[in-house]
Each structure stands twice: as C-alpha cells, then as structure tokens.
Design a protein around this motif. Structure first.
Motif, PDB file in Angstrom:
ATOM      1  N   VAL B  93       0.966  -0.870   0.138  1.00  0.00           N
ATOM      2  CA  VAL B  93       0.062  -0.268   0.074  1.00  0.00           C
ATOM      3  C   VAL B  93       1.159   1.239   0.084  1.00  0.00           C
ATOM      4  O   VAL B  93       0.580   2.300  -0.364  1.00  0.00           O
ATOM      5  CB  VAL B  93      -0.657   0.221   1.197  1.00  0.00           C
ATOM      6  CG1 VAL B  93      -1.719   1.428   1.539  1.00  0.00           C
ATOM      7  CG2 VAL B  93      -1.885  -1.856   1.453  1.00  0.00           C
ATOM      8  N   LEU B  96       1.838   1.997  -3.496  1.00  0.00           N
ATOM      9  CA  LEU B  96       0.666   3.052  -4.175  1.00  0.00           C
ATOM     10  C   LEU B  96      -0.162   4.607  -3.660  1.00  0.00           C
ATOM     11  O   LEU B  96      -0.245   4.971  -4.729  1.00  0.00           O
ATOM     12  CB  LEU B  96      -0.261   1.863  -3.437  1.00  0.00           C
ATOM     13  CG  LEU B  96      -2.596   2.514  -3.909  1.00  0.00           C
ATOM     14  CD1 LEU B  96      -2.723   1.505  -5.669  1.00  0.00           C
ATOM     15  CD2 LEU B  96      -3.347   0.791  -3.870  1.00  0.00           C
ATOM     16  N   LEU B 100      -0.005   6.772  -6.171  1.00  0.00           N
ATOM     17  CA  LEU B 100      -1.549   8.256  -6.406  1.00  0.00           C
ATOM     18  C   LEU B 100      -1.122   8.968  -5.980  1.00  0.00           C
ATOM     19  O   LEU B 100      -1.465  10.526  -6.362  1.00  0.00           O
ATOM     20  CB  LEU B 100      -2.044   7.553  -5.009  1.00  0.00           C
ATOM     21  CG  LEU B 100      -3.645   5.847  -5.659  1.00  0.00           C
ATOM     22  CD1 LEU B 100      -4.244   5.434  -4.671  1.00  0.00           C
ATOM     23  CD2 LEU B 100      -4.190   6.123  -6.971  1.00  0.00           C
ATOM     24  N   PHE B 125      -3.172  -0.990 -13.971  1.00  0.00           N
ATOM     25  CA  PHE B 125      -3.772  -1.064 -12.271  1.00  0.00           C
ATOM     26  C   PHE B 125      -4.712   0.284 -12.770  1.00  0.00           C
ATOM     27  O   PHE B 125      -5.886  -0.278 -11.870  1.00  0.00           O
ATOM     28  CB  PHE B 125      -2.671  -0.444 -11.989  1.00  0.00           C
ATOM     29  CG  PHE B 125      -2.906   0.859 -10.312  1.00  0.00           C
ATOM     30  CD1 PHE B 125      -3.909  -0.071  -9.023  1.00  0.00           C
ATOM     31  CD2 PHE B 125      -3.542   1.959 -10.574  1.00  0.00           C
ATOM     32  CE1 PHE B 125      -3.985  -0.018  -8.076  1.00  0.00           C
ATOM     33  CE2 PHE B 125      -3.829   2.472  -9.046  1.00  0.00           C
ATOM     34  CZ  PHE B 125      -4.028   1.938  -7.548  1.00  0.00           C
ATOM     35  N   GLU B 126      -4.592   1.115 -13.330  1.00  0.00           N
ATOM     36  CA  GLU B 126      -5.812   1.683 -14.421  1.00  0.00           C
ATOM     37  C   GLU B 126      -7.192   1.233 -14.674  1.00  0.00           C
ATOM     38  O   GLU B 126      -8.457   1.411 -13.776  1.00  0.00           O
ATOM     39  CB  GLU B 126      -5.400   2.755 -14.791  1.00  0.00           C
ATOM     40  CG  GLU B 126      -4.335   4.237 -14.137  1.00  0.00           C
ATOM     41  CD  GLU B 126      -5.263   5.306 -13.008  1.00  0.00           C
ATOM     42  OE1 GLU B 126      -6.529   5.295 -13.105  1.00  0.00           O
ATOM     43  OE2 GLU B 126      -4.609   5.373 -12.447  1.00  0.00           O
ATOM     44  N   LEU B 129      -8.856  -1.133 -12.234  1.00  0.00           N
ATOM     45  CA  LEU B 129      -9.384  -0.640 -11.306  1.00  0.00           C
ATOM     46  C   LEU B 129     -10.475  -0.313 -11.934  1.00  0.00           C
ATOM     47  O   LEU B 129     -12.478  -0.299 -11.302  1.00  0.00           O
ATOM     48  CB  LEU B 129      -9.139   0.553 -10.761  1.00  0.00           C
ATOM     49  CG  LEU B 129      -8.787   0.696  -9.266  1.00  0.00           C
ATOM     50  CD1 LEU B 129      -7.704   2.537  -8.936  1.00  0.00           C
ATOM     51  CD2 LEU B 129      -9.383   0.683  -8.001  1.00  0.00           C
ATOM     52  N   ALA B 130     -10.593   0.188 -12.854  1.00  0.00           N
ATOM     53  CA  ALA B 130     -11.974   0.362 -13.765  1.00  0.00           C
ATOM     54  C   ALA B 130     -12.860  -1.116 -14.000  1.00  0.00           C
ATOM     55  O   ALA B 130     -14.475  -0.310 -14.035  1.00  0.00           O
ATOM     56  CB  ALA B 130     -11.679   1.263 -15.327  1.00  0.00           C
ATOM     57  N   LYS B 133     -13.749  -5.944 -10.169  1.00  0.00           N
ATOM     58  CA  LYS B 133     -14.849  -5.446  -8.944  1.00  0.00           C
ATOM     59  C   LYS B 133     -13.828  -6.235  -7.613  1.00  0.00           C
ATOM     60  O   LYS B 133     -13.338  -5.975  -7.001  1.00  0.00           O
ATOM     61  CB  LYS B 133     -16.526  -5.980  -9.056  1.00  0.00           C
ATOM     62  CG  LYS B 133     -16.914  -5.736  -7.514  1.00  0.00           C
ATOM     63  CD  LYS B 133     -18.265  -6.228  -8.156  1.00  0.00           C
ATOM     64  CE  LYS B 133     -19.528  -5.481  -7.156  1.00  0.00           C
ATOM     65  NZ  LYS B 133     -19.172  -5.797  -5.932  1.00  0.00           N
ATOM     66  N   ARG B 136     -10.682  -3.684  -7.442  1.00  0.00           N
ATOM     67  CA  ARG B 136     -11.156  -2.625  -6.589  1.00  0.00           C
ATOM     68  C   ARG B 136     -11.319  -3.104  -5.165  1.00  0.00           C
ATOM     69  O   ARG B 136     -10.608  -2.784  -4.680  1.00  0.00           O
ATOM     70  CB  ARG B 136     -12.092  -2.406  -7.524  1.00  0.00           C
ATOM     71  CG  ARG B 136     -12.754  -1.159  -8.439  1.00  0.00           C
ATOM     72  CD  ARG B 136     -13.606  -0.506  -8.181  1.00  0.00           C
ATOM     73  NE  ARG B 136     -15.033  -1.341  -8.823  1.00  0.00           N
ATOM     74  CZ  ARG B 136     -15.211  -1.819  -9.810  1.00  0.00           C
ATOM     75  NH1 ARG B 136     -14.186  -1.473 -11.037  1.00  0.00           N
ATOM     76  NH2 ARG B 136     -16.869  -2.362  -9.705  1.00  0.00           N
ATOM     77  N   LEU B 139      -7.947  -4.490  -3.027  1.00  0.00           N
ATOM     78  CA  LEU B 139      -7.760  -3.114  -3.338  1.00  0.00           C
ATOM     79  C   LEU B 139      -8.381  -1.912  -2.300  1.00  0.00           C
ATOM     80  O   LEU B 139      -7.335  -1.751  -1.699  1.00  0.00           O
ATOM     81  CB  LEU B 139      -7.335  -2.353  -4.757  1.00  0.00           C
ATOM     82  CG  LEU B 139      -5.989  -1.162  -5.344  1.00  0.00           C
ATOM     83  CD1 LEU B 139      -4.553  -2.094  -4.600  1.00  0.00           C
ATOM     84  CD2 LEU B 139      -5.974  -0.445  -5.752  1.00  0.00           C
ATOM     85  N   MET B 140      -9.339  -1.901  -1.917  1.00  0.00           N
ATOM     86  CA  MET B 140      -9.679  -1.080  -1.084  1.00  0.00           C
ATOM     87  C   MET B 140      -9.940  -1.496   0.348  1.00  0.00           C
ATOM     88  O   MET B 140      -9.046  -0.841   1.326  1.00  0.00           O
ATOM     89  CB  MET B 140     -11.660  -0.681  -1.352  1.00  0.00           C
ATOM     90  CG  MET B 140     -11.658   0.249  -2.916  1.00  0.00           C
ATOM     91  SD  MET B 140     -11.189   1.177  -3.007  1.00  0.00           S
ATOM     92  CE  MET B 140     -12.386   2.510  -1.935  1.00  0.00           C
ATOM     93  N   THR B 141      -9.498  -3.105   0.401  1.00  0.00           N
ATOM     94  CA  THR B 141      -9.643  -3.370   1.210  1.00  0.00           C
ATOM     95  C   THR B 141      -8.402  -3.070   2.302  1.00  0.00           C
ATOM     96  O   THR B 141      -8.394  -3.186   3.200  1.00  0.00           O
ATOM     97  CB  THR B 141     -10.365  -5.216   1.512  1.00  0.00           C
ATOM     98  OG1 THR B 141     -11.703  -5.036   1.068  1.00  0.00           O
ATOM     99  CG2 THR B 141     -10.673  -5.353   2.682  1.00  0.00           C
ATOM    100  N   MET B 143      -6.153  -1.205   2.280  1.00  0.00           N
ATOM    101  CA  MET B 143      -5.615   0.603   2.370  1.00  0.00           C
ATOM    102  C   MET B 143      -6.500   0.801   3.509  1.00  0.00           C
ATOM    103  O   MET B 143      -5.819   1.690   4.226  1.00  0.00           O
ATOM    104  CB  MET B 143      -6.402   1.434   1.145  1.00  0.00           C
ATOM    105  CG  MET B 143      -5.405   1.330  -0.223  1.00  0.00           C
ATOM    106  SD  MET B 143      -6.258   2.428  -1.677  1.00  0.00           S
ATOM    107  CE  MET B 143      -5.251   3.872  -1.126  1.00  0.00           C
TER     108      MET B 143
END
Lengths: 234, 234
Positions: B93, B96, B100, B125-126, B129-130, B133, B136, B139-141, B143
């Motif tokens: 992270v 990352l 970012l 990576f972009e 993310l797009a 699911k 995403r 990654l969110m988890t 962070m």
C-alpha cells in the motif's frame, strides 16, 4: 450522524445544489453521481456530536458538506490523540474504512463545528467506483492522503519530543488568531497530542517561565512568535 | 526494486503461474488481469535490499509474490519505527500511496527476507480498477487495513508505555521460536518500537533482574512466558 439529534432532513430534490457544494468532486459527473446525490441523505449535527458511535450511518458512505470533523483515537483511561480532520468537500476515510472492513474496530469522530454530512447508500458507492474514473481517483487519493498523514503522525509521536510537538501546536493555533491568543483548555491540547492534562500544564508553565507565552484562565497568549519558532527549529 | 541488483527477470510468458501465486487475488480474473500479469515484471531482491529508495519501480503498482517487506519510518538521527509488514500475495500500500500521490514523502521499505515482487505498469492498475470488481474490492480493503493498522500503532505509541510495548514484542517474538530464544540485536528491537538501543538495553536489563528473561550475546531467552503475559495484561 444521529438521525434523532441534529436536524436530519432528506434532500432528495436538490442534487444540483449538492453538486455545487461538493467542490472536491467537481470532476465527477454523470447519471449515477446525480442519482446517488438524489438518494443521499443530508444530516446536520451540532458541534460536539459524537459521530461514529451512533449506528445510523455506519453503513453509509459519508462526505462532509460543511464544518470540520475531528477523527481521534481514545484509550480506556480517557486519553485521546487527534488523528486527522475532515473538512468540507472531503470524504471521511474513517467511515469508509469501517464500511469496507465491516468493522467497528477503528478510531472515533466528533463534529468540531456544526456539520452537514452527506450519507450515501453503499450500493451507490459501489456503482460510482465502477463507473466514474473521477470518483475512483478522488477516493484512492483521499485514502492515500489519510495513510500518509497517519504515518507522519506516528513518526512524530515516536521521534519528536512532546515539548516540541506542544510548541509546534501552539504556534499553529496562535497564527490562526488575530491577537495570537489561543482560547482552549489544557485538556483540549492534551487530547490533541495524546498526553495528559498534567503534562501539558507543566510544559506550558515552563514556556511561561522562559517568557515565550503568558497563561491566563482559558487562554494562552504567545508573546514572542519568533522565539517560539526558534524552539521548533532548534 | 532495483533492476541492477537481485536478479530481475521479466516473466512475460507465465501469467498462469503468477496467477497461482497470487492467492489473495483469486477472485480476480478476466482478460485485463491476465494481460496485466503478462506485461508485469517479476523482480527478485535479496534480504536487506532497501526497496523504496530505488527509483526503478516507484511508478509501478507492486505486489509481493514471496517473502516479507517491512515498511518503516526513519528520522534524521537514525531512529526507526516499523509501521507494518507486507507478506506474499499482498499489495504494498505504501508504493501504491506514492504512486497515487506522485510523492516521495512517505515511509521506507526493506526486504526482510529474500523477496520476489510483481511490478505492474500503472496503466494496467487503472484499467483493473475500472474493470474488475474483485480488484477494486481487494485494493480498497488493503488500503482500509493499512489505515486501521497504522491508526492502531499510533494509539499504541501514544498510550502504551514503552516497557509494555517491549514486553509485548518479546512475547510475540519468543512464541515464534521453538526454544523461546529470540535471536536479534537490541538495535533491531529499538527500530521496531521507535526508540533507541540504550533505552531497550536498559529495559531488558530490568526484565532480566526481575527474572523474566535471560540475556546473552545476540539472544534473549524468555524464562517464564506466563509471568511475561501477566506483565502485558497487568
């Protein structure tokens, strides 16, 4: 984020008005965003409201529309430390973290000023993540900033002596006042720094003896801002 | 993440093999993910390699395939504090966050064991993310976990006395050894806790005097694990 306290009112007809308030989200538009705003709830809370303890919007994605939210950690014996602040137009990353991990094991939050919050149903959060590059980018950047801030705080707490952190805080607060007079209790400062009131009072007395500040009931006046800056740098 | 040191080798033909290694990413599949793996670089670094200082993959999205990376903060006078560790199958992270924010203002990282890293070009990576699911969500988890961990560390550093944090660390390390004997220097422990070697040595001597541990050259033996646990709880 209580529904009972404050004057929670649904704002289903004003997505356009909300959009104007959300300057940080200017790059986001599109149907999903407008729809998300139209079903989000706007919640008003007076200063002092504990935000995260209240369950009602623990499952919502929260943006601060107005005011400042302080995110802090507290321990059993009552000591606190401020982690970071969420200002208008910013995502409350803490709430997001709780939402993502479905956990209550994190810091707490309090409205430092009267606040208005936008609480978005999580399914729209998911849809926006999927469909809006601007939303994704904003969100990832917010989380990254939060990580950087907390890492820097950890380093400060570990490496910088408390007296220096206190001097730094006093300098910062006094520059926000026209008369360099800070109006807050020693307990508030202790909570900001993660220490006790007794320690703060002792350190402040030392700064008074050395002629840097003057203490009065409920206020701290910086006498010589440059000398205080020297302490920070030295 | 040096290209010159370690034995960096491109692994363009083995996305399927990589996929097997990335157990944490099992929920992610699809063409973009397979393509991303096929263009990613696998970089090997021996234990001790400083990872973040080296510029070569500062602009890549990094996953640890094998080994452990320690993320830490250091200050000018040489003191360090461990922030968290990234193990196999986990996203770094920290990298990352730098990616970012396009910033170097963050913590440092070192390979604690020999590591193999996957360095993915940021455009994938972009795209992931797009389009994914699973990606995403992972990654969110990640962070969110990172934020929670660092917040908890900040609280520990603020509220828990150093002697208790030391006892906790010794207990944790000793349970990982079959003979309850920890083999590391006082400096390593100091770096873990964000203090100095002198302070660690003094506190360890006190624990020896009270019969909890026995100190030898290069090792610390826990004599009574239960008594040590009592100290942690007390």
């Amino acid at each position: 984020m209580r529904e009972t306290e404050g004057c929670a009112f649904p704002n289903r007809n004003k997505p356009a008005t909300l959009q104007c308030e959300l300057t940080g989200f200017a790059a986001i538009d599109g149907e999903v965003w407008r729809e998300a705003l139209s079903v989000s709830e706007v919640i008003s809370c007076p200063a002092g409201t504990k935000l995260v303890e209240c369950g009602s919007s623990a499952d919502k994605f929260v943006i601060v529309l107005q005011g400042v939210v302080k995110v802090y950690e507290a321990c059993e014996n009552g000591r606190e430390i401020s982690l970071y602040r969420v200002c208008s137009g910013q995502v409350c990353v803490l709430t997001l973290t709780r939402l993502l991990l479905r956990s209550n094991q994190c810091a707490q939050a309090v409205a430092e000023q009267d606040v208005r919050l936008l609480a978005m149903p999580p399914e729209y959060f998911e849809r926006l993540l999927a469909e809006s590059k601007g939303f994704r980018s904003y969100l990832m950047t917010s989380m990254a900033h939060c990580i950087t801030d907390v890492v820097q705080l950890t380093a400060q707490v570990s490496f910088r002596h408390l007296d220096l952190r206190l001097v730094q805080l006093i300098r910062k607060l006094s520059t926000q006042e026209p008369d360099s007079r800070i109006r807050c209790t020693h307990q508030t400062i202790a909570n900001e720094l993660g220490t006790t009131r007794e320690v703060v009072s002792r350190l402040l007395k030392e700064l008074e003896r050395s002629g840097h500040i003057k203490l009065s009931r409920g206020s701290i006046q910086v006498l010589d801002s440059e000398k205080l800056e020297d302490l920070c740098l030295g």
